[in-house]
Design an enzyme around this catalytic site. Structure first.
Site, PDB file in Angstrom:
ATOM      1  N   GLU A 103      -1.103  -1.729  -5.421  1.00 17.05           N
ATOM      2  CA  GLU A 103      -2.980  -1.695  -6.337  1.00 17.05           C
ATOM      3  C   GLU A 103      -1.762   0.066  -7.033  1.00 17.05           C
ATOM      4  OE1 GLU A 103      -6.236   1.924  -3.821  1.00 17.05           O
ATOM      5  OE2 GLU A 103      -4.049   1.037  -2.684  1.00 17.05           O
ATOM      6  N   ASP A 161       0.786  -0.936  -0.158  1.00 24.11           N
ATOM      7  CA  ASP A 161      -0.111  -0.097   0.170  1.00 24.11           C
ATOM      8  C   ASP A 161       1.032   1.286  -0.087  1.00 24.11           C
ATOM      9  OD1 ASP A 161      -2.223   1.523   0.501  1.00 24.11           O
ATOM     10  OD2 ASP A 161      -1.238   2.223   2.425  1.00 24.11           O
ATOM     11  N   ASP A 178      -3.451   1.343   6.972  1.00 17.05           N
ATOM     12  CA  ASP A 178      -2.934   0.514   5.917  1.00 17.05           C
ATOM     13  C   ASP A 178      -1.908  -0.841   6.378  1.00 17.05           C
ATOM     14  OD1 ASP A 178      -2.926   3.274   5.554  1.00 17.05           O
ATOM     15  OD2 ASP A 178      -0.756   4.043   6.882  1.00 17.05           O
TER      16      ASP A 178
END
Length: 377
Positions: A269, A185, A351
Site C-alpha cells: 500500500e 500491510d 490487518d
C-alpha cells in the site's frame, strides 16, 4: 543488468591520516560554504547566476590568496568535488526536488570524495592522495572481481567513526522465479502484516532507547560549552543515535531481502507519510518505523532481481473490504481490530484482511495490464 553500486566499509586511520583527513574535510567544507555564499549573494543582490565553471575559476584564484593558501595543503580533488556537489544541490533545488542548499557545519557528518585520479587501488589496498600508507579497512564483504572503482568517498560521522564508500561498476542478474506472492500491510505495533497471516513485530529501535537517550541529552545540556566534558557527553549521544540507526537499517535490509527472495510478486500500500506525521500522537512512532526506507529497499531490490513490486493506491479500502466476498463496510474506526462481515459472516483480523486485499488488488492490476500507481511513500 549493469549498475553502479557503492560498497561501504569502516576503516581505522593512523594519527597522521586523521590529521590529513581533518584538513581535507575542512578545506572541502570551506570551499562549499564560500561558493554557496558567493552564489547566494550574486542571485539575491544582482539577480546573477553563477555556475560550476565560475566557482571553479574563483577557487583557483582563492588558492593564490595569502589568506587561503592553505587550501593547497590537501589534495585538490576533494575540494573540486565539493563544487560539483554544490552544483548538484542547486540543480535539485531548481528542479524542485530539494530545498535551497544550506551551509555545512564542522559539527555534522564530514565527507570528502576522491575520484580515480586521487587514489590508488590494486585490488586489495586503497591509498589516498597525500597519504604515505594505505587505509586500514575492515573488509566486511567481498568486492566484485575486476571491479573498476570510480570514486572513493571518505566520511566521519558524529560518533567519530570513519567509513569509506567505494563506488564501482557492477552487474546483477535476476534470481530464479519464486512461487510466492505476497501482500504487505504496514503498521506500527506490527511493522508489516503479510497476506499469509504472518505478523512481524516492529523493532521500535528509538522507543527502546528513548529513556537512555533522554538521560544522555540532559547530561549534555548541563555541560559547559567548549569544555572537554561537553565533547565527551556529545560523543555519547552521537554513539547512541548511531546504534539506533544501525539497528533499524539492519532490520530493514534483512526483512526486505527475505521478502524479495521468497516472492515473485509483492503488493504494498502507498502511504502519504508526510501527511500522517502531522498527527502528533503517532508522528514519533511513524518516524521510528521508517516505512519510506523499507519501500525504497523493496523497489531497488525488486528491480535488480527480477521481481514485480506493485503499489496500491492509499485510498483503496483494504481494511473495510471483506477478502472473502468483497463486501465493503461504510466505516472502520482504528480501534476496531477484529470484525465480522455482515454479508458472509467471515471473521477477519483487520490487518491480515487488509494484506489479503492488497495482494488481490495487486494481482488484478498486474493481470489486466493497467497502469500501476507509483510507490510513493
Amino acid at each position: 543488468m549493469e549498475i553502479k553500486r557503492a560498497y561501504r566499509f569502516r576503516f581505522y586511520p593512523t594519527p597522521e591520516q586523521e590529521v590529513i583527513l581533518a584538513r581535507t574535510f575542512g578545506c572541502a567544507r570551506f570551499a562549499y560554504n564560500h561558493m554557496l555564499r558567493i552564489r547566494t549573494d550574486a542571485w539575491f543582490k544582482e539577480q546573477k547566476r553563477i555556475g560550476y565553471h565560475d566557482t571553479s575559476a574563483l577557487l583557483t584564484e582563492l588558492k593564490k590568496q595569502p589568506e587561503t593558501i592553505w587550501l593547497n595543503e590537501v589534495s585538490s580533488v576533494p575540494v573540486q568535488q565539493s563544487l560539483r556537489h554544490l552544483q548538484t544541490a542547486f540543480g535539485n533545488f531548481f528542479a524542485k526536488r530539494a530545498k535551497y542548499p544550506t551551509f555545512k557545519s564542522k559539527h555534522d557528518k564530514q565527507a570528502a570524495e576522491y575520484t580515480s585520479s586521487a587514489f590508488k587501488w590494486d585490488g586489495k589496498t586503497l591509498k589516498l592522495a597525500k597519504m604515505d600508507a594505505p587505509l586500514n579497512i575492515r573488509w566486511s564483504r567481498t568486492l566484485p572481481k575486476a571491479a573498476k572503482l570510480t570514486t572513493a568517498t571518505v566520511s566521519k560521522d558524529a560518533a567519530g567513526r570513519y567509513f569509506v564508500s567505494l563506488l564501482c561498476d557492477d552487474s546483477v542478474s535476476a534470481k530464479p522465479v519464486a512461487s510466492g506472492q505476497i501482500g504487505i500491510d504496514l503498521g506500527l505495533t506490527h511493522f508489516v502484516i503479510l497476506s499469509t497471516g504472518e505478523k512481524i513485530t516492529a523493532p521500535n529501535t528509538f522507543r527502546k532507547n528513548e529513556s537512555r537517550l533522554a538521560k544522555l541529552q540532559r547530561r549534555l545540556a548541563k555541560k559547559q560549552k567548549g569544555s572537554a566534558n561537553r565533547i565527551k557527553a556529545k560523543l555519547k549521544v552521537a554513539r547512541l543515535h548511531a546504534k539506533i540507526a544501525d539497528t533499524r537499517k539492519d532490520f530493514l535490509h534483512k526483512l526486505s531481502t527475505r521478502l524479495v527472495n521468497e516472492n515473485q510478486v509483492i503488493a504494498i500500500e502507498s502511504l502519504a507519510v508526510n501527511n500522517m506525521q502531522k498527527n502528533h500522537c503517532l508522528a514519533k512512532s511513524i518516524s521510528d518505523a521508517a516505512w519510506s526506507e523499507f519501500v525504497r529497499q523493496l523497489e531497488y531490490k525488486s528491480l535488480w532481481y527480477g521481481r514485480t513490486l506493485i503499489g496500491i493506491d492509499r485510498w483503496y479500502p483494504s481494511s473495510k473490504r471483506c477478502s472473502d466476498c468483497g463486501h465493503t463496510v461504510p466505516k472502520m474506526p482504528l480501534k476496531v481490530r477484529d470484525w465480522v462481515c455482515p454479508e458472509c459472516g467471515s471473521i477477519h483480523d483487520r490487518d491480515i484482511n487488509a494484506a489479503r486485499n492488497i495482494l488481490a488488488a495487486g494481482l488484478a492490476v498486474s493481470a489486466l495490464g493497467e497502469s500501476v500507481n507509483p510507490v510513493c511513500i
